[in-house]
Design a protein around this motif. Structure first.
Motif, short mmCIF file in Angstrom:
data_model
loop_
_atom_site.label_atom_id
_atom_site.label_comp_id
_atom_site.label_asym_id
_atom_site.label_seq_id
_atom_site.Cartn_x
_atom_site.Cartn_y
_atom_site.Cartn_z
N GLY A 3 -21.97 13.56 33.30
CA GLY A 3 -22.10 13.49 31.87
C GLY A 3 -21.15 12.47 31.28
O GLY A 3 -20.63 11.59 31.96
N VAL A 4 -20.92 12.61 29.98
CA VAL A 4 -20.05 11.68 29.26
C VAL A 4 -18.61 12.18 29.35
O VAL A 4 -18.34 13.33 29.00
CB VAL A 4 -20.49 11.54 27.79
N SER A 5 -17.71 11.31 29.79
CA SER A 5 -16.31 11.68 29.95
C SER A 5 -15.46 10.97 28.91
O SER A 5 -15.65 9.77 28.67
CB SER A 5 -15.81 11.32 31.35
N GLN A 6 -14.52 11.69 28.34
CA GLN A 6 -13.59 11.09 27.38
C GLN A 6 -12.16 11.39 27.81
O GLN A 6 -11.85 12.50 28.26
CB GLN A 6 -13.83 11.61 25.97
N ASP A 7 -11.31 10.40 27.61
CA ASP A 7 -9.91 10.54 28.01
C ASP A 7 -9.02 9.85 27.00
O ASP A 7 -9.33 8.74 26.56
CB ASP A 7 -9.72 9.89 29.39
N PRO A 8 -7.93 10.49 26.57
CA PRO A 8 -7.51 11.85 26.93
C PRO A 8 -8.26 12.90 26.12
O PRO A 8 -9.01 12.56 25.21
CB PRO A 8 -6.03 11.83 26.55
N ARG A 9 -8.06 14.17 26.44
CA ARG A 9 -8.65 15.24 25.64
C ARG A 9 -7.87 15.46 24.36
O ARG A 9 -8.45 15.78 23.32
CB ARG A 9 -8.68 16.54 26.44
N HIS A 10 -6.57 15.29 24.45
CA HIS A 10 -5.70 15.48 23.29
C HIS A 10 -4.68 14.35 23.26
O HIS A 10 -4.21 13.90 24.31
CB HIS A 10 -4.96 16.81 23.36
N LYS A 11 -4.35 13.92 22.04
CA LYS A 11 -3.33 12.89 21.88
C LYS A 11 -2.55 13.19 20.62
O LYS A 11 -3.13 13.35 19.55
CB LYS A 11 -3.98 11.50 21.78
N ILE A 12 -1.24 13.30 20.77
CA ILE A 12 -0.35 13.45 19.62
C ILE A 12 0.48 12.19 19.54
O ILE A 12 1.07 11.76 20.54
CB ILE A 12 0.56 14.68 19.76
N THR A 13 0.49 11.57 18.38
CA THR A 13 1.21 10.32 18.23
C THR A 13 1.96 10.31 16.90
O THR A 13 1.61 11.03 15.96
CB THR A 13 0.26 9.12 18.31
N LYS A 14 2.96 9.48 16.84
CA LYS A 14 3.70 9.33 15.59
C LYS A 14 3.00 8.31 14.71
O LYS A 14 2.42 7.32 15.20
CB LYS A 14 5.13 8.90 15.88
N ARG A 15 3.09 8.53 13.43
CA ARG A 15 2.51 7.60 12.47
C ARG A 15 3.03 6.19 12.72
O ARG A 15 4.22 5.98 12.96
CB ARG A 15 2.87 8.05 11.05
N GLY A 104 -32.38 12.39 22.58
CA GLY A 104 -31.21 12.42 21.72
C GLY A 104 -30.00 11.82 22.42
O GLY A 104 -30.13 10.99 23.30
N TYR A 105 -28.86 12.26 22.00
CA TYR A 105 -27.62 11.76 22.56
C TYR A 105 -26.98 12.82 23.45
O TYR A 105 -27.13 14.02 23.21
CB TYR A 105 -26.61 11.46 21.45
N THR A 106 -26.22 12.36 24.44
CA THR A 106 -25.36 13.23 25.23
C THR A 106 -23.93 12.97 24.79
O THR A 106 -23.46 11.82 24.87
CB THR A 106 -25.52 12.97 26.72
N PHE A 107 -23.26 14.00 24.34
CA PHE A 107 -21.90 13.86 23.83
C PHE A 107 -20.86 14.22 24.89
O PHE A 107 -21.08 15.10 25.73
CB PHE A 107 -21.68 14.77 22.63
N GLY A 108 -19.71 13.56 24.79
CA GLY A 108 -18.55 13.98 25.54
C GLY A 108 -17.84 15.11 24.81
O GLY A 108 -18.25 15.51 23.71
N SER A 109 -16.77 15.60 25.42
CA SER A 109 -16.02 16.71 24.83
C SER A 109 -15.07 16.29 23.73
O SER A 109 -14.51 17.12 23.04
CB SER A 109 -15.25 17.45 25.92
N GLY A 110 -14.90 14.98 23.58
CA GLY A 110 -14.09 14.48 22.48
C GLY A 110 -12.63 14.29 22.82
O GLY A 110 -12.11 14.86 23.78
N THR A 111 -11.98 13.47 22.01
CA THR A 111 -10.52 13.29 22.05
C THR A 111 -9.98 13.74 20.71
O THR A 111 -10.37 13.19 19.68
CB THR A 111 -10.13 11.83 22.29
N ARG A 112 -9.10 14.74 20.76
CA ARG A 112 -8.50 15.23 19.51
C ARG A 112 -7.20 14.48 19.25
O ARG A 112 -6.27 14.57 20.05
CB ARG A 112 -8.25 16.72 19.56
N LEU A 113 -7.17 13.75 18.16
CA LEU A 113 -5.99 12.97 17.78
C LEU A 113 -5.24 13.68 16.67
O LEU A 113 -5.83 14.06 15.66
CB LEU A 113 -6.39 11.57 17.30
N THR A 114 -3.94 13.85 16.89
CA THR A 114 -3.06 14.38 15.85
C THR A 114 -1.98 13.35 15.56
O THR A 114 -1.24 12.95 16.49
CB THR A 114 -2.41 15.70 16.28
N VAL A 115 -1.90 12.91 14.33
CA VAL A 115 -0.88 11.94 13.93
C VAL A 115 0.18 12.68 13.12
O VAL A 115 -0.11 13.31 12.11
CB VAL A 115 -1.48 10.81 13.08
N VAL A 116 1.42 12.63 13.62
CA VAL A 116 2.51 13.39 12.97
C VAL A 116 3.49 12.44 12.28
O VAL A 116 3.50 11.24 12.53
CB VAL A 116 3.24 14.27 13.99
#
Lengths: 116, 115
Positions: A3-15, A104-116
């Motif tokens: 399937g569709v792979s996304q990397d990373p799954r989560h990312k926390i970064t500073k503004r 239709g489309y096949t989606f990946g699981s997504g990358t969740r970005l948090t900007v702190v």
């Protein structure tokens, strides 16, 4: 094919920092899409590629955002000088153009970005 | 321009009861219509589509949807809800005449099935 792979799954970064996400589509799919999803909203279109050509960009894609698909396979989405408003789930999807209407489309699981 | 409206943010239904999740659309020509489901921290999964033909389409996990051109609607239905159906549901549309225009999604409806 997994399937569709996304990397990373989560990312926390500073503004103010730059981040880059990667998407590996289904190998035989020639179209690749990036969407952004914020809490309580549906996916919003950002940009898409057919093979290596970037065919359409949303007005949501400010000049701090850039996407590439150099060899028509994987794609990267880079956000420069991140802002708190960039915090979202970034979804990648792929499709086979000739069959898109039917499958239709096949989606990946997504990358969740948090900007702190 | 293409657009989708999902008028309900949340739908609650008791397990075993029928469920309906509403969707209306707006396109210039004829629509391609899709339903996707999203579980927590996951991407969207394809449920079913309407391209042409029979107005009642059947999809995965016992879901079906009815295309109604006069009402510009494509409501998702299931005769008997399961607790495991609890998730976020998205309707999406694309105008057949729009060429390669990407899918436009609604805001989503959260379905909660109560045991």
């Amino acid at each position: 094919d997994t399937g569709v792979s996304q990397d990373p799954r989560h990312k926390i970064t500073k503004r103010g920092q730059n981040v880059t996400f990667r998407c590996d589509p289904i190998s035989e799919h020639n179209r690749l899409y990036w969407y952004r999803q914020t809490l309580g909203q549906g996916p919003e279109f950002l940009t898409y590629f057919q093979n290596e050509a970037q065919l359409e960009k949303s007005r949501l894609l400010s000049d701090r955002f850039s996407a590439e698909r150099p060899k028509g396979s994987f794609s990267t989405l880079e956000i420069q000088r991140t802002e708190q408003g960039d915090s979202a789930m970034y979804l990648c999807a792929s499709s086979q153009g000739t069959g898109e209407a039917h499958y239709g489309y096949t989606f990946g699981s997504g990358t969740r970005l948090t900007v702190v | 321009a293409q657009s989708v409206a999902q008028p309900e943010d949340q739908v609650n239904v008791a397990e075993g009861n029928p469920l309906t999740v509403k969707c209306t659309y707006s396109v210039s020509g004829n629509p391609y219509l899709f339903w996707y489901v999203q579980y927590p921290n996951r991407g969207l999964q394809f449920l079913l589509k309407y391209i042409t033909g029979d107005n009642l389409v059947k999809g995965s996990y016992g879901f079906e949807a009815e295309f109604n051109k006069s009402q510009t609607s494509f409501h998702l239905k299931k005769p008997s809800a399961l607790v495991s159906d609890s998730a976020l549901y998205f309707c999406a549309v694309r105008d057949i005449l729009s060429g390669n225009t990407p899918l436009v999604f609604g805001k989503g409806t959260r379905l909660s099935v109560i045991a």
